[in-house]
Design a protein around this motif. Structure first.
Motif, PDB file in Angstrom:
ATOM      1  N   GLY A   1      -6.003   1.715   7.873  1.00  0.00           N
ATOM      2  CA  GLY A   1      -4.916   1.887   8.811  1.00  0.00           C
ATOM      3  C   GLY A   1      -3.814   2.784   8.286  1.00  0.00           C
ATOM      4  O   GLY A   1      -3.098   3.426   9.067  1.00  0.00           O
ATOM      5  N   ASN A   2      -3.663   2.862   6.960  1.00  0.00           N
ATOM      6  CA  ASN A   2      -2.634   3.694   6.350  1.00  0.00           C
ATOM      7  C   ASN A   2      -3.154   5.061   5.929  1.00  0.00           C
ATOM      8  O   ASN A   2      -2.359   5.983   5.713  1.00  0.00           O
ATOM      9  CB  ASN A   2      -2.037   2.986   5.133  1.00  0.00           C
ATOM     10  CG  ASN A   2      -1.100   1.863   5.518  1.00  0.00           C
ATOM     11  OD1 ASN A   2       0.084   2.067   5.748  1.00  0.00           O
ATOM     12  ND2 ASN A   2      -1.634   0.649   5.611  1.00  0.00           N
ATOM     13  N   ASN A   3      -4.454   5.188   5.773  1.00  0.00           N
ATOM     14  CA  ASN A   3      -5.053   6.473   5.395  1.00  0.00           C
ATOM     15  C   ASN A   3      -6.470   6.507   5.957  1.00  0.00           C
ATOM     16  O   ASN A   3      -7.364   5.826   5.439  1.00  0.00           O
ATOM     17  CB  ASN A   3      -5.063   6.638   3.874  1.00  0.00           C
ATOM     18  CG  ASN A   3      -5.480   8.021   3.436  1.00  0.00           C
ATOM     19  OD1 ASN A   3      -6.252   8.697   4.117  1.00  0.00           O
ATOM     20  ND2 ASN A   3      -4.981   8.471   2.291  1.00  0.00           N
TER      21      ASN A   3
ATOM     22  N   ARG B   1      -1.528   9.430  -0.103  1.00  0.00           N
ATOM     23  CA  ARG B   1      -1.871  10.596  -0.920  1.00  0.00           C
ATOM     24  C   ARG B   1      -2.874  10.242  -2.019  1.00  0.00           C
ATOM     25  O   ARG B   1      -3.045  10.989  -2.969  1.00  0.00           O
ATOM     26  CB  ARG B   1      -0.606  11.191  -1.527  1.00  0.00           C
ATOM     27  CG  ARG B   1       0.436  11.593  -0.485  1.00  0.00           C
ATOM     28  CD  ARG B   1       1.711  12.110  -1.091  1.00  0.00           C
ATOM     29  NE  ARG B   1       1.522  13.375  -1.777  1.00  0.00           N
ATOM     30  CZ  ARG B   1       2.453  14.005  -2.474  1.00  0.00           C
ATOM     31  NH1 ARG B   1       3.668  13.465  -2.563  1.00  0.00           N
ATOM     32  NH2 ARG B   1       2.203  15.144  -3.070  1.00  0.00           N
ATOM     33  N   ALA B   2      -3.537   9.095  -1.864  1.00  0.00           N
ATOM     34  CA  ALA B   2      -4.509   8.662  -2.869  1.00  0.00           C
ATOM     35  C   ALA B   2      -5.808   9.451  -2.748  1.00  0.00           C
ATOM     36  O   ALA B   2      -6.177   9.932  -1.670  1.00  0.00           O
ATOM     37  CB  ALA B   2      -4.780   7.170  -2.732  1.00  0.00           C
TER      38      ALA B   2
ATOM     39  N   LEU C   1       0.825  -1.208   0.000  1.00  0.00           N
ATOM     40  CA  LEU C   1       0.000   0.000   0.000  1.00  0.00           C
ATOM     41  C   LEU C   1       0.863   1.264   0.000  1.00  0.00           C
ATOM     42  O   LEU C   1       0.528   2.242  -0.672  1.00  0.00           O
ATOM     43  CB  LEU C   1      -0.929  -0.006   1.217  1.00  0.00           C
ATOM     44  CG  LEU C   1      -2.014  -1.090   1.222  1.00  0.00           C
ATOM     45  CD1 LEU C   1      -2.768  -1.076   2.540  1.00  0.00           C
ATOM     46  CD2 LEU C   1      -2.973  -0.905   0.063  1.00  0.00           C
ATOM     47  N   ARG C   2       1.961   1.231   0.732  1.00  0.00           N
ATOM     48  CA  ARG C   2       2.861   2.387   0.709  1.00  0.00           C
ATOM     49  C   ARG C   2       3.501   2.538  -0.663  1.00  0.00           C
ATOM     50  O   ARG C   2       3.768   3.652  -1.122  1.00  0.00           O
ATOM     51  CB  ARG C   2       3.936   2.229   1.782  1.00  0.00           C
ATOM     52  CG  ARG C   2       3.402   2.281   3.203  1.00  0.00           C
ATOM     53  CD  ARG C   2       4.525   2.404   4.211  1.00  0.00           C
ATOM     54  NE  ARG C   2       4.038   2.199   5.570  1.00  0.00           N
ATOM     55  CZ  ARG C   2       4.201   1.086   6.266  1.00  0.00           C
ATOM     56  NH1 ARG C   2       4.875   0.072   5.726  1.00  0.00           N
ATOM     57  NH2 ARG C   2       3.729   0.976   7.492  1.00  0.00           N
TER      58      ARG C   2
ATOM     59  N   GLY D   1     -14.188   0.051   7.657  1.00  0.00           N
ATOM     60  CA  GLY D   1     -13.854   1.397   7.198  1.00  0.00           C
ATOM     61  C   GLY D   1     -14.256   1.710   5.776  1.00  0.00           C
ATOM     62  O   GLY D   1     -13.866   2.757   5.246  1.00  0.00           O
ATOM     63  N   ALA D   2     -15.024   0.838   5.134  1.00  0.00           N
ATOM     64  CA  ALA D   2     -15.471   1.117   3.768  1.00  0.00           C
ATOM     65  C   ALA D   2     -16.428   2.308   3.763  1.00  0.00           C
ATOM     66  O   ALA D   2     -17.322   2.408   4.605  1.00  0.00           O
ATOM     67  CB  ALA D   2     -16.142  -0.111   3.164  1.00  0.00           C
ATOM     68  N   SER D   3     -16.253   3.210   2.801  1.00  0.00           N
ATOM     69  CA  SER D   3     -17.117   4.388   2.687  1.00  0.00           C
ATOM     70  C   SER D   3     -18.385   4.062   1.908  1.00  0.00           C
ATOM     71  O   SER D   3     -19.472   4.555   2.232  1.00  0.00           O
ATOM     72  CB  SER D   3     -16.361   5.521   1.991  1.00  0.00           C
ATOM     73  OG  SER D   3     -15.125   5.770   2.602  1.00  0.00           O
TER      74      SER D   3
END
Length: 332
Positions: free
Chosen positions: A209-211, A179-180, A172-173, A233-235
């Motif tokens: 966890g990363n964003n 910054r996605a 993911l990084r 955490g899905a929008s």
């Protein structure tokens, strides 16, 4: 001490940069020497450096030529050393360029830009999503994460490919998740529904966890996993099975002249759905009045949501109330 620091910095540089620095220093040394050995032929140090580059690169303009034996010896040494270095620099640069392209196709290169879209999972839905997205915004930047592909040619699909597991932080990084702009997770059709949904939920947890702010659009196949995906955490949840079942029903019950699938497909490709809070000026107004008002703003009113209940295409005299959410459509 300064020489030691220079060596430490020098050997940490990429090989092409080191070669370029070596060539520049070598050309300066030979240019300086030839201007001392033959000051009449090379009146300035720059003239000597120019001759060194031209000679080492085997261009040979002939505007500066050493005439004495010491000058010709310097030229021989330059040809033996400088010419080989320049040739090696060119081949090394070409080799690094080819390796970079191979690494890019095999998904090993880190994406360093921002405001990009991340697609997770490579399948037919992703291909079509890619085509639609690029058709509507040719300048969009897209990163694809997939672990089943060995390579993906940029010439065929204009995406930055990253090979790996989207549940791993390192991958993911590499996709610059921090910054996605948005993330889309498609279901893995090569696995059963439960396992596919589990992978989607795990990827959602890792992304969140990363964003903590990036919108995540997740495709879920089983209804019982929707709440888990939202907790992860899905929008937005895309229930593809529900959508396809409803569409199949419309095809079964449609008349010969109707084409529900093609109609919905064209709408989704060319139109943008929007939820708009009811303007104060339309409170206690009719659905017809709201339709006319929104048409002037290039919006097509489809219906409304009231107390979580959907009203699609109500009657013209249907009265609107405060806190109603209007369902509209606008061309992209």
């Amino acid at each position: 001490m300064s020489i030691k620091i220079f060596k430490n910095v020098y050997y940490r540089l990429p090989i092409t940069i080191r070669l370029l620095i070596t060539i520049l220093l070598l050309m300066f040394v030979f240019g300086f020497i030839i201007s001392i050995v033959e000051p009449d032929q090379f009146p300035t140090i720059f003239d000597g450096i120019w001759w060194a580059f031209v000679t080492a690169a085997t261009v040979g303009y002939g505007d500066y030529v050493p005439l004495t034996i010491p000058g010709k010896v310097v030229a021989i040494l330059l040809i033996l050393t400088g010419g080989g270095l320049i040739a090696f620099y060119i081949t090394s640069f070409a080799s690094i360029s080819i390796k970079h392209e191979r690494d890019l196709e095999s998904g090993k290169i880190t994406f360093k830009s921002s405001d990009h879209l991340i697609f997770i999972g490579w399948n037919e839905r992703t291909r079509q999503l890619l085509d639609i997205t690029i058709d509507n915004d040719p300048n969009v930047r897209i990163v694809l994460i997939d672990r089943s592909l060995d390579h993906l040619a940029f010439q065929h699909y204009p995406v930055h490919f990253i090979h790996g597991d989207p549940t791993e932080d390192q991958i993911l990084r590499q996709a610059n998740i921090e910054r996605a702009k948005r993330v889309v997770i498609t279901a893995d059709i090569n696995q059963n529904e439960r396992q596919s949904d589990n992978n989607t939920i795990l990827a959602t947890v890792a992304i969140r966890g990363n964003n903590k702010d990036v919108p995540i659009i997740a495709e879920i196949l089983s209804k019982i996993q929707i709440e888990n995906a939202l907790r992860a955490g899905a929008s937005t949840i895309i229930k593809s099975n529900d959508f396809m079942s409803a569409l199949l029903y419309h095809e079964l019950s449609s008349t010969d002249k109707a084409m529900p699938f093609d109609t919905v497909l064209q709408l989704l490709k060319k139109q943008q759905f929007n939820h708009i809070n009811l303007p104060e000026s339309l409170v206690d107004g009719s659905f017809l009045q709201a339709s006319i008002f929104l048409l002037k703003e290039n919006y097509l009113l489809l219906g409304l949501i009231r107390n979580e209940e959907w009203h699609i295409n109500p009657k013209a005299d249907f009265m609107l109330e405060k806190d109603d959410i209007l369902l509209t459509m606008k061309a992209w």
